[in-house]
Write a protein that holds these residues in place. Structure first.
Motif, short mmCIF file in Angstrom:
data_model
loop_
_atom_site.label_atom_id
_atom_site.label_comp_id
_atom_site.label_asym_id
_atom_site.label_seq_id
_atom_site.Cartn_x
_atom_site.Cartn_y
_atom_site.Cartn_z
N PHE A 26 78.36 81.64 -3.07
CA PHE A 26 78.25 82.53 -2.08
C PHE A 26 76.91 82.43 -1.44
CE2 PHE A 26 77.25 86.86 -1.09
CZ PHE A 26 78.40 87.31 -0.30
N PHE A 27 76.94 82.45 -0.07
CA PHE A 27 75.53 82.21 0.63
C PHE A 27 75.82 83.19 1.82
CE2 PHE A 27 75.77 78.89 -2.00
CZ PHE A 27 74.26 78.75 -2.57
N LEU A 28 74.86 84.04 2.09
CA LEU A 28 74.80 85.06 3.48
C LEU A 28 73.39 85.04 3.70
CD1 LEU A 28 76.81 88.05 4.33
CD2 LEU A 28 74.46 88.27 4.25
N SER A 29 73.25 84.91 5.17
CA SER A 29 71.92 85.22 5.72
C SER A 29 72.38 86.17 6.71
CB SER A 29 71.38 84.24 6.53
OG SER A 29 70.87 83.15 5.31
N GLY A 30 71.61 87.24 6.98
CA GLY A 30 72.13 88.35 7.97
C GLY A 30 70.77 88.92 8.78
N ASN A 31 71.10 89.45 9.97
CA ASN A 31 70.05 90.27 10.70
C ASN A 31 70.69 91.54 10.91
OD1 ASN A 31 69.19 90.57 13.80
ND2 ASN A 31 67.65 90.51 12.20
N VAL A 32 69.94 92.70 10.26
CA VAL A 32 70.40 94.07 10.26
C VAL A 32 69.98 94.77 11.50
CG1 VAL A 32 70.90 95.99 9.05
CG2 VAL A 32 70.85 93.93 7.82
N VAL A 33 70.58 95.13 12.45
CA VAL A 33 69.74 95.80 13.64
C VAL A 33 70.85 96.98 13.92
CG1 VAL A 33 69.17 93.65 14.50
CG2 VAL A 33 71.61 94.45 15.28
N ASP A 34 70.01 97.96 14.68
CA ASP A 34 70.88 99.09 15.20
C ASP A 34 71.51 98.77 16.56
OD1 ASP A 34 69.14 99.23 17.42
OD2 ASP A 34 68.01 100.78 16.80
N SER A 35 72.39 99.80 17.20
CA SER A 35 73.14 99.56 18.28
C SER A 35 72.43 99.09 19.52
CB SER A 35 74.11 100.65 18.73
OG SER A 35 73.12 101.77 19.10
N GLU A 36 71.13 99.12 19.53
CA GLU A 36 70.17 98.64 20.64
C GLU A 36 69.69 97.33 20.32
OE1 GLU A 36 67.47 101.85 21.13
OE2 GLU A 36 68.86 103.07 21.92
N GLY A 37 69.87 96.78 19.28
CA GLY A 37 69.46 95.59 18.67
C GLY A 37 68.19 95.45 18.18
N LYS A 38 67.54 96.94 17.70
CA LYS A 38 66.19 96.86 16.90
C LYS A 38 66.41 96.80 15.56
CE LYS A 38 64.50 100.29 20.51
NZ LYS A 38 64.16 101.30 20.84
#
Length: 133
Positions: A26-38
């Motif tokens: 199990f491998f996951l990389s993520g980028n957590v942002v708001d609806s404006e991409g911040k």
């Protein structure tokens, strides 16, 4: 010496890519942002499975980036993934173990009408945001 270190990093990255496709990883990389991409630094990530001996947790860095993963005993596990941040709606989704996941995780603010969602990114899109995690 620098070229050896770079080659070693490339080799490790290639190995992780190979392992991620193996049965039981199990491998996951993520980028957590708001609806404006911040970015949403400090967003928490949890992946749990009643079938797996291991669960995963991570906290997004200042750029909203996170990465988790490990090889597991052979088998197919389905993980429930929950991403949370104060002031935002939780994202809850299911993910199998037999894929390497690179995601943009968009959390909706509590006051917004839409729901939080995850979007699959290719390596190039993800690398532009989070670099080499």
């Amino acid at each position: 010496m620098k070229s050896f270190a770079a080659l070693r990093i490339i080799s490790i990255s290639a190995l992780l890519t190979v392992i991620s496709g193996c049965d039981g990883g199990f491998f996951l990389s993520g980028n957590v942002v708001d609806s404006e991409g911040k970015p949403i630094p400090g967003a928490t990530f949890q992946a749990t499975s009643s079938e797996s001996p291991e669960n995963f947790e991570a906290v997004a860095d200042k750029n909203g980036c996170l990465s988790v993963g490990s090889t597991l005993a052979p088998g197919e596990y389905n993980f429930t993934v929950i991403v949370r941040a104060t002031g935002y709606k939780d994202l809850q989704t299911s993910m199998p173990t037999l894929e390497f996941h690179r995601l943009r995780i968009v959390l909706a603010k509590q006051s917004q009408a839409f729901v939080s969602q995850a979007q699959v990114l290719n390596d190039n899109e993800f690398g532009q945001v989070c670099g080499g995690i």
